[in-house]
Scaffold this motif. Structure first.
Motif, mmCIF file in Angstrom:
data_model
loop_
_atom_site.group_PDB
_atom_site.id
_atom_site.type_symbol
_atom_site.label_atom_id
_atom_site.label_comp_id
_atom_site.label_asym_id
_atom_site.label_seq_id
_atom_site.Cartn_x
_atom_site.Cartn_y
_atom_site.Cartn_z
ATOM 1 N N LEU A 12 0.593 -1.350 -0.461
ATOM 2 C CA LEU A 12 0.076 -0.372 -0.343
ATOM 3 C C LEU A 12 0.910 1.659 -0.075
ATOM 4 C CD1 LEU A 12 -3.155 -0.577 2.997
ATOM 5 C CD2 LEU A 12 -3.270 -0.492 -0.015
ATOM 6 N N LEU A 13 2.251 0.761 -0.054
ATOM 7 C CA LEU A 13 3.155 1.943 0.516
ATOM 8 C C LEU A 13 2.660 3.052 -1.013
ATOM 9 C CD1 LEU A 13 6.019 0.590 2.318
ATOM 10 C CD2 LEU A 13 4.315 2.264 3.344
ATOM 11 N N ASN A 14 2.809 2.458 -2.032
ATOM 12 C CA ASN A 14 3.226 3.529 -2.923
ATOM 13 C C ASN A 14 1.742 3.535 -4.088
ATOM 14 O OD1 ASN A 14 5.597 4.030 -3.144
ATOM 15 N ND2 ASN A 14 6.166 1.893 -3.635
ATOM 16 N N LEU A 15 0.562 3.755 -2.944
ATOM 17 C CA LEU A 15 -1.384 2.975 -3.486
ATOM 18 C C LEU A 15 -2.249 4.489 -2.592
ATOM 19 C CD1 LEU A 15 -2.071 -0.497 -3.758
ATOM 20 C CD2 LEU A 15 -1.195 1.623 -5.938
ATOM 21 N N PRO A 16 -1.696 5.738 -3.091
ATOM 22 C CA PRO A 16 -2.239 6.638 -1.339
ATOM 23 C C PRO A 16 -3.578 6.731 -2.579
ATOM 24 C CG PRO A 16 -0.589 7.700 -3.488
ATOM 25 C CD PRO A 16 -0.364 6.527 -3.350
ATOM 26 N N VAL A 17 -3.775 6.561 -3.034
ATOM 27 C CA VAL A 17 -5.823 6.275 -3.317
ATOM 28 C C VAL A 17 -6.401 5.224 -2.547
ATOM 29 C CG1 VAL A 17 -7.715 6.249 -5.361
ATOM 30 C CG2 VAL A 17 -5.315 7.879 -6.059
ATOM 31 N N VAL A 18 -5.666 4.249 -3.041
ATOM 32 C CA VAL A 18 -6.231 2.843 -2.541
ATOM 33 C C VAL A 18 -6.481 3.386 -0.875
ATOM 34 C CG1 VAL A 18 -6.174 1.000 -2.351
ATOM 35 C CG2 VAL A 18 -5.495 1.696 -4.260
#
Length: 277
Positions: free
Chosen positions: A132-138
């Protein structure tokens, strides 16, 4: 943050049930699920929180209310935990919700112990965090308590189903999005990792690197961070080619990012700031 009375109530109650929960066998799974559901119910009903923590209300009345709400619907151990909690003193009404949630996580940890999956669940939580670190929208969508629960569940399962996580990891991940409790999603996952780490007597160190590390490199990291945190550590390695080089190390909420990508981003910010001047 809990007040002193609530911290004492939470800690003493959980300590008093630790052996019984540990010995509850497969009931721990059901107890944890029931307590997660009750946490949600309490969070949605401030009047119920106040009724169950009112220092001027006799404990017998609080127990009667518990029986009206949950009697015959939950396991005996779950009810015993609730009865114990309402008999204690609380700094603020909503602190009892935190204690119920703490008990739910404890139950899941004891179930993981019984299944021999405690370290596995801890690692899987770290893998979810890394993903999730590089998935801010998620992350934002998973934390959105105002969004449809079904949509949040669908999003979560689209992310994790292919990983074949243990049922306990999945349940903890689902709780984190079903009932965000005014926390960011990653904050809750880190809280869970920390709890599992303390339960195992070691700390989880998540290392992100562009390539696999050698056994000698991992051993060196173990020695460095065992000395730094003062307890045994487990290294969770995440290989991410996008970082190009260097390493990103996270221990609890502390992050040290020496990756090439981080350095390039810092350079861009300095150049942009200089241009703006």
């Amino acid at each position: 943050m809990q007040g002193e009375a609530s911290r004492v109530a939470d800690r003493e109650s959980r300590d008093s049930f630790a052996k019984r929960l540990s010995a509850s066998g497969d009931d721990a799974w059901e107890i944890g699920n029931e307590l997660f559901t009750i946490t949600f119910v309490l969070d949605k009903n401030p009047r119920l929180q106040r009724a169950l923590t009112d220092p001027g209300r006799p404990t017998e009345d609080k127990v009667r209310l518990l029986n009206e709400l949950f009697g015959g619907k939950v396991l005996d151990m779950t009810m015993a935990i609730l009865v114990d909690l309402v008999g204690r003193s609380w700094s603020r009404a909503h602190d009892i919700d935190n204690a119920v949630e703490d008990f739910a996580v404890d139950a899941m940890m004891y179930q993981a112990d019984k299944d021999g999956k405690t370290l596995q669940v801890s690692i899987e939580l770290a893998q979810l965090q890394s993903a999730l670190l590089n998935l801010p929208v998620v992350r934002a969508d998973l934390s959105d308590a105002d969004g449809p629960l079904e949509a949040r569940y669908d999003l979560l399962h689209a992310l994790i189903d292919g990983a074949h996580f243990d049922r306990i990891t999945v349940r903890l991940a689902e709780h984190s999005t079903r009932n965000p409790r005014n926390r960011r999603y990653l904050e809750t996952i880190q809280w869970l990792i920390n709890k599992f780490s303390r339960h195992m007597g070691e700390s989880m160190v998540t290392v992100t690197a562009a390539t696999e590390l050698s056994d000698a490199q991992i051993d060196r990291l173990v020695k460095i961070y065992t000395k730094k945190v003062g307890r045994p550590v487990h290294i969770h390695l995440v290989v991410d080619r996008n970082v190009i080089g260097g390493m990103r190390v996270q221990v609890g909420h502390e992050v040290t990012d020496n990756t090439v990508v981080a350095q390039l981003q810092a350079l861009r910010r300095r150049v942009k700031a200089g241009t703006a001047k």
